[in-house]
Design a protein around this motif. Structure first.
Motif, PDB file in Angstrom:
ATOM      1  N   LYS A  40       0.838  -1.212   0.000  1.00 45.82           N
ATOM      2  CA  LYS A  40       0.000   0.000   0.000  1.00 45.82           C
ATOM      3  C   LYS A  40       0.863   1.248   0.000  1.00 45.82           C
ATOM      4  CE  LYS A  40      -3.635  -1.289   3.129  1.00 45.82           C
ATOM      5  NZ  LYS A  40      -4.159  -1.034   4.473  1.00 45.82           N
ATOM      6  N   ARG A  41       1.799   1.287   0.955  1.00 45.19           N
ATOM      7  CA  ARG A  41       2.669   2.470   1.063  1.00 45.19           C
ATOM      8  C   ARG A  41       3.412   2.729  -0.233  1.00 45.19           C
ATOM      9  NH1 ARG A  41       3.255   1.557   6.649  1.00 45.19           N
ATOM     10  NH2 ARG A  41       3.230   3.505   7.812  1.00 45.19           N
ATOM     11  N   LYS A  42       3.879   1.621  -0.814  1.00 48.42           N
ATOM     12  CA  LYS A  42       4.673   1.734  -2.027  1.00 48.42           C
ATOM     13  C   LYS A  42       3.828   2.304  -3.163  1.00 48.42           C
ATOM     14  CE  LYS A  42       8.254  -0.987  -3.967  1.00 48.42           C
ATOM     15  NZ  LYS A  42       9.292  -1.852  -3.560  1.00 48.42           N
TER      16      LYS A  42
ATOM     17  N   SER B 186      12.300   8.038   5.939  1.00 48.73           N
ATOM     18  CA  SER B 186      11.342   7.613   4.936  1.00 48.73           C
ATOM     19  C   SER B 186       9.903   7.958   5.305  1.00 48.73           C
ATOM     20  CB  SER B 186      11.464   6.114   4.702  1.00 48.73           C
ATOM     21  OG  SER B 186      11.169   5.469   5.903  1.00 48.73           O
ATOM     22  N   HIS B 187       9.679   8.473   6.516  1.00 47.57           N
ATOM     23  CA  HIS B 187       8.335   8.864   6.889  1.00 47.57           C
ATOM     24  C   HIS B 187       7.940  10.219   6.330  1.00 47.57           C
ATOM     25  CE1 HIS B 187       7.350   6.299  10.661  1.00 47.57           C
ATOM     26  NE2 HIS B 187       7.157   5.689   9.523  1.00 47.57           N
ATOM     27  N   HIS B 188       8.873  10.862   5.688  1.00 46.38           N
ATOM     28  CA  HIS B 188       8.595  12.236   5.289  1.00 46.38           C
ATOM     29  C   HIS B 188       7.280  12.339   4.539  1.00 46.38           C
ATOM     30  CE1 HIS B 188       9.472  16.345   4.074  1.00 46.38           C
ATOM     31  NE2 HIS B 188      10.161  16.312   5.201  1.00 46.38           N
ATOM     32  N   ASN B 189       6.516  13.370   4.868  1.00 43.58           N
ATOM     33  CA  ASN B 189       5.140  13.458   4.410  1.00 43.58           C
ATOM     34  C   ASN B 189       4.953  13.572   2.906  1.00 43.58           C
ATOM     35  OD1 ASN B 189       3.231  13.139   6.335  1.00 43.58           O
ATOM     36  ND2 ASN B 189       3.471  15.194   7.176  1.00 43.58           N
ATOM     37  N   VAL B 190       5.731  14.420   2.320  1.00 44.68           N
ATOM     38  CA  VAL B 190       5.527  14.683   0.906  1.00 44.68           C
ATOM     39  C   VAL B 190       6.424  13.753   0.109  1.00 44.68           C
ATOM     40  CG1 VAL B 190       5.781  16.432  -0.874  1.00 44.68           C
ATOM     41  CG2 VAL B 190       4.932  17.050   1.374  1.00 44.68           C
TER      42      VAL B 190
ATOM     43  N   TRP C 167      -0.631  13.832  21.238  1.00 44.81           N
ATOM     44  CA  TRP C 167       0.224  13.840  20.045  1.00 44.81           C
ATOM     45  C   TRP C 167      -0.622  13.491  18.828  1.00 44.81           C
ATOM     46  CZ3 TRP C 167       5.026  15.222  18.561  1.00 44.81           C
ATOM     47  CH2 TRP C 167       5.489  14.709  17.354  1.00 44.81           C
ATOM     48  N   GLN C 168      -1.387  12.425  18.965  1.00 45.78           N
ATOM     49  CA  GLN C 168      -2.319  12.041  17.909  1.00 45.78           C
ATOM     50  C   GLN C 168      -3.546  11.390  18.523  1.00 45.78           C
ATOM     51  OE1 GLN C 168       0.974  10.225  15.539  1.00 45.78           O
ATOM     52  NE2 GLN C 168      -0.446  10.425  13.825  1.00 45.78           N
ATOM     53  N   SER C 169      -4.665  11.561  17.896  1.00 47.15           N
ATOM     54  CA  SER C 169      -5.872  10.831  18.272  1.00 47.15           C
ATOM     55  C   SER C 169      -6.590  10.507  16.976  1.00 47.15           C
ATOM     56  CB  SER C 169      -6.756  11.666  19.194  1.00 47.15           C
ATOM     57  OG  SER C 169      -6.927  12.968  18.693  1.00 47.15           O
TER      58      SER C 169
ATOM     59  N   SER D  26       1.295   1.060  24.383  1.00 45.35           N
ATOM     60  CA  SER D  26       2.287   2.127  24.254  1.00 45.35           C
ATOM     61  C   SER D  26       3.269   1.779  23.140  1.00 45.35           C
ATOM     62  CB  SER D  26       3.035   2.287  25.579  1.00 45.35           C
ATOM     63  OG  SER D  26       2.130   2.771  26.537  1.00 45.35           O
ATOM     64  N   LYS D  27       4.122   2.728  22.808  1.00 42.46           N
ATOM     65  CA  LYS D  27       5.193   2.480  21.825  1.00 42.46           C
ATOM     66  C   LYS D  27       6.520   2.670  22.526  1.00 42.46           C
ATOM     67  CE  LYS D  27       7.382   4.299  17.685  1.00 42.46           C
ATOM     68  NZ  LYS D  27       7.322   5.202  16.542  1.00 42.46           N
ATOM     69  N   PRO D  28       7.446   1.749  22.534  1.00 39.97           N
ATOM     70  CA  PRO D  28       7.203   0.359  22.216  1.00 39.97           C
ATOM     71  C   PRO D  28       6.334  -0.261  23.287  1.00 39.97           C
ATOM     72  CG  PRO D  28       9.403   0.625  23.193  1.00 39.97           C
ATOM     73  CD  PRO D  28       8.787   1.978  23.082  1.00 39.97           C
TER      74      PRO D  28
ATOM     75  N   THR E 168       3.408   0.354  17.666  1.00 40.24           N
ATOM     76  CA  THR E 168       3.747   1.606  17.004  1.00 40.24           C
ATOM     77  C   THR E 168       2.495   2.476  17.128  1.00 40.24           C
ATOM     78  OG1 THR E 168       3.074   0.609  14.920  1.00 40.24           O
ATOM     79  CG2 THR E 168       5.436   0.699  15.371  1.00 40.24           C
ATOM     80  N   ILE E 169       2.619   3.729  16.755  1.00 37.89           N
ATOM     81  CA  ILE E 169       1.463   4.610  16.889  1.00 37.89           C
ATOM     82  C   ILE E 169       0.384   4.176  15.888  1.00 37.89           C
ATOM     83  CG2 ILE E 169       0.645   6.978  16.632  1.00 37.89           C
ATOM     84  CD1 ILE E 169       3.382   7.902  17.703  1.00 37.89           C
ATOM     85  N   GLU E 170       0.782   4.043  14.640  1.00 32.49           N
ATOM     86  CA  GLU E 170      -0.157   3.569  13.616  1.00 32.49           C
ATOM     87  C   GLU E 170      -0.260   2.056  13.707  1.00 32.49           C
ATOM     88  OE1 GLU E 170      -1.770   5.663  11.790  1.00 32.49           O
ATOM     89  OE2 GLU E 170      -0.593   7.511  12.025  1.00 32.49           O
ATOM     90  N   TRP E 171      -1.333   1.534  13.132  1.00 36.46           N
ATOM     91  CA  TRP E 171      -1.505   0.078  13.148  1.00 36.46           C
ATOM     92  C   TRP E 171      -0.774  -0.590  11.993  1.00 36.46           C
ATOM     93  CZ3 TRP E 171      -6.061  -3.101  15.199  1.00 36.46           C
ATOM     94  CH2 TRP E 171      -6.304  -2.773  16.537  1.00 36.46           C
TER      95      TRP E 171
HETATM   96  P1  XMP Z   1       4.700   4.854  14.031  1.00 35.87           P
HETATM   97  O1  XMP Z   1       3.437   4.197  13.576  1.00 35.87           O
HETATM   98  O2  XMP Z   1       5.918   4.367  13.297  1.00 35.87           O
HETATM   99  O3  XMP Z   1       4.535   6.381  13.628  1.00 35.87           O
HETATM  100  O4  XMP Z   1       4.873   4.791  15.520  1.00 35.87           O
HETATM  101  C1  XMP Z   1       5.355   7.410  14.063  1.00 35.87           C
HETATM  102  C2  XMP Z   1       4.827   8.710  13.466  1.00 35.87           C
HETATM  103  O5  XMP Z   1       4.970   8.674  12.048  1.00 35.87           O
HETATM  104  C3  XMP Z   1       3.715   8.757  11.410  1.00 35.87           C
HETATM  105  N1  XMP Z   1       3.742   7.805  10.294  1.00 35.87           N
HETATM  106  C4  XMP Z   1       3.910   8.154   9.029  1.00 35.87           C
HETATM  107  N2  XMP Z   1       4.070   9.364   8.451  1.00 35.87           N
HETATM  108  N3  XMP Z   1       4.245   8.342   6.325  1.00 35.87           N
HETATM  109  C5  XMP Z   1       4.208   9.447   7.105  1.00 35.87           C
HETATM  110  O6  XMP Z   1       4.318  10.537   6.564  1.00 35.87           O
HETATM  111  C6  XMP Z   1       4.082   7.078   6.829  1.00 35.87           C
HETATM  112  O7  XMP Z   1       4.102   6.092   6.106  1.00 35.87           O
HETATM  113  C7  XMP Z   1       3.918   6.994   8.259  1.00 35.87           C
HETATM  114  N4  XMP Z   1       3.766   5.946   9.116  1.00 35.87           N
HETATM  115  C8  XMP Z   1       3.664   6.475  10.347  1.00 35.87           C
HETATM  116  C9  XMP Z   1       2.696   8.396  12.463  1.00 35.87           C
HETATM  117  O8  XMP Z   1       1.421   8.949  12.192  1.00 35.87           O
HETATM  118  C10 XMP Z   1       3.342   8.932  13.715  1.00 35.87           C
HETATM  119  O9  XMP Z   1       3.141  10.325  13.841  1.00 35.87           O
END
Ligand code: XMP
Length: 558
Positions: free
Chosen positions: A340-342, A389-393, A478-480, A549-551, A554-557
């Motif tokens: 999916k991410r790819k 690699s998490h960078h948004n854009v 931080w997130q909800s 919690s993390k660890p 992770t925050i996302e599933w």
């Molecule tokens: P995790 O799930 O790794 O997330 O604990 C840490 C932070 O990164 C965000 N996140 C992403 N941001 N692309 C993004 O731009 C991604 O693929 C991605 N995966 C996780 C997540 O929302 C949290 O803030």
């Protein structure tokens, strides 16, 4: 009180604040193509700055943050940074951070004693103090017991210059087993703790100071006072740095980098890309085009809010690309998270590339890279930088050869928010919780991402956001958000049996997303959110709460 010494003056200020360096290859989020970008300008040197040399301490980043909070610009550099690079920055003082090693361990990071002879004050914290002690002839050994956590600190003889004015007895935060038993010749011992005969020392003549405790953590109540004493009274820092002071400096730097060129910026809806865009817009006006790619996996009303704020309210040229169909078509039948991410990363690049071509000769790509990204990717980012690699854009492929403009690369997230507010970014963007680039797609888990599932998730998420905001908790978290696991469970709604999706509520507190704790949301908030989601969102018959919690989670599933 220190005055500027000859040696301090001798450390020449470099004028070349927009020095160009080569940035090696960077990989795009979830996308295949390796992006090779041309040079980027280094951050403009602040007039007064304090450099923190990182010996691997858990709190090194925090030291730089706290120094900035004291109104003095500070950056974290790897401890191996060359002397030339350090002196060229003309710092007002150096701080040697803590670190996990024992100063006697094989391969433990060393201290180059030349750093102590630059004629500027040096403060060693924990390992930094022990290194200084060992190099200068003091005695460092393992204490019979370690001190981890809150520790009692007792001043000696009024605490010398560094600790003068602090209570004779106080709490501090320690995290060490080795300790200084004797200060180096010519140094005064300033304090002790149960396991640290010398918990602080100084040589005023040489401008060298050491503390075994951590002034940067909140559990050292007088920590800020110690740092302020060092920065203002000892190092003589006078200018008051604020995050907003980067605005003029960055606007100038962007103008000189971009010249008469054109730039594009991918807006994600988050505060980082929005702030970067506003800075560049202030610098080059209409020669910036923002591109907002709506991949159909945004939160409720996100696209319209971005358009309203940027195009209509802030007057920033904005191209809105409604690409939902092409993203969702490509995601058909896919449930593997990485695939999916790819796909999303690749498609994003493709759409962005098409838009860039339409903008024409845009030679510059604006990105909202933050200082924490720079540090995470290896130091100050000038010797070895890779975007995480998490960078948004999304990234861009080789042939585009765009030059990066990264006006936020010296700022921490909370500082970016201060700059954003100064630039009149609407509050809802300034305080927006982070949102992953792939959007809601990585919150539909264990099955295909379909329009129907996205709609359910989007509606549930909007209700949760409303309730969290109404409870006044939005900024604290931080997130909800909500997650939709692709399973169905049995329920009874009205007189009928239902067989529908569950929604998981996920809310975390965190400072930097590296670690996170599940948020203890009030029961009445949970109850309201649960009732509303089940009653208002067709297709949902159960709401659960994620208490991981993390660890280890992770925050996302996904
Ligand atoms: P995790 O799930 O790794 O997330 O604990 C840490 C932070 O990164 C965000 N996140 C992403 N941001 N692309 C993004 O731009 C991604 O693929 C991605 N995966 C996780 C997540 O929302 C949290 O803030």
């Amino acid at each position: 009180m220190a005055t500027e010494t000859d040696a301090q003056r001798a450390v020449a200020v470099t004028e070349d604040s927009a020095e160009r360096v080569h940035v090696p290859e960077r990989s795009a989020p979830g996308a295949d193509p390796e992006i090779v970008l041309r040079e980027v300008p280094a951050a403009a040197a602040a007039t007064e700055e304090v450099l923190v040399l990182d010996f691997g301490g858990q709190y090194s980043q925090l030291i730089a943050r706290r120094i900035r909070e004291c109104g003095v610009f500070s950056e974290l550099l790897p401890h191996e940074t060359s002397l030339a690079r350090i002196t060229e920055r003309a710092p007002k003082a150096l701080v040697l951070s803590g670190g996990p090693a024992s100063v006697y361990a094989d391969g433990a990071p060393d201290l180059r004693t030349e750093l102590l002879d630059l004629g500027i004050p040096v403060l060693g914290i924990c390992y930094g103090m022990q290194l200084m002690a060992r190099e200068l002839g003091g005695k460092v050994e393992q204490a019979p017991a370690g001190e981890f956590g809150r520790t009692q600190l007792s001043l000696r003889d009024g605490g010398g210059t560094l600790l003068d004015g602090l209570p004779a007895e106080q709490q501090c935060w320690m995290s060490h087993r080795d300790t200084v038993f004797e200060p180096p010749p010519g140094f005064d011992a300033l304090a002790s703790s149960p396991e640290s005969p010398v918990a602080a020392f100084e040589s005023r003549d040489r401008g060298l100071y050491g503390i075994q405790f951590h002034p940067e953590v909140v559990h050292t109540p007088h920590g800020t006072q110690v740092l302020t004493r060092f920065l203002r009274d000892i190092a003589g820092c006078r200018e008051r740095w604020t995050p907003a002071s980067v605005i003029d400096e960055q606007v100038d730097a962007i103008r000189s980098q971009v010249g008469e060129g054109r730039a594009i910026c991918g807006l994600s809806g988050g505060v980082d890309s929005a702030t970067a865009a506003l800075l560049v817009h202030r610098a080059i006006g209409e020669r910036l085009t923002c591109v907002f790619v709506d991949h159909g996996m945004m939160r409720k009303d996100e696209a319209s809010q971005v358009i309203e704020a940027f195009r209509e309210r802030l007057g920033v040229p904005l191209v809105h690309v409604d690409a939902a169909d092409r993203f969702l078509d490509r995601l058909a039948g896919v449930d593997d998270p990485e695939t999916k991410r790819k796909i999303i990363g690749e498609e994003f690049i493709r759409v962005f590339e098409e838009q860039a071509a339409e903008v024409g000769d845009a030679g510059y790509l604006v990105q909202g890279t933050l200082y924490s990204d720079v540090i995470e990717s290896g130091g100050d980012g000038r010797e070895a930088a890779t975007i995480k690699s998490h960078h948004n854009v999304g990234g861009l492929p080789d042939e585009m050869e765009m030059e990066l403009v990264e006006p936020l690369r010296t700022l921490f997230k909370d500082e970016v928010r201060a700059v954003a507010a100064e630039l009149d970014l609407p509050d809802r963007f300034v305080w927006r919780q982070p949102f992953p680039g792939p959007g809601l797609a990585i919150r539909v888990v264990g099955g295909e991402v379909t329009r129907e599932r996205l709609e359910i998730l989007r509606s549930a998420d909007a209700i949760l956001q409303e309730e969290v905001r109404a409870a006044g908790l939005y900024r604290e978290l931080w997130q909800s958000f909500c997650v939709l696991p692709v399973v169905r469970s049995v329920g009874v709604q009205g007189d009928e049996r239902s067989y529908s999706y569950p929604i998981v509520i996920r809310a975390v507190t965190s400072d930097d997303a590296m670690t996170a704790d599940w948020a203890r949301l009030p029961y009445d908030l949970l109850e309201r959110a649960s009732n509303r989601i089940i009653n208002e969102v067709p297709g949902v018959n159960r709401v659960t709460l994620d208490i991981t919690s993390k660890p280890p989670g992770t925050i996302e599933w996904e």
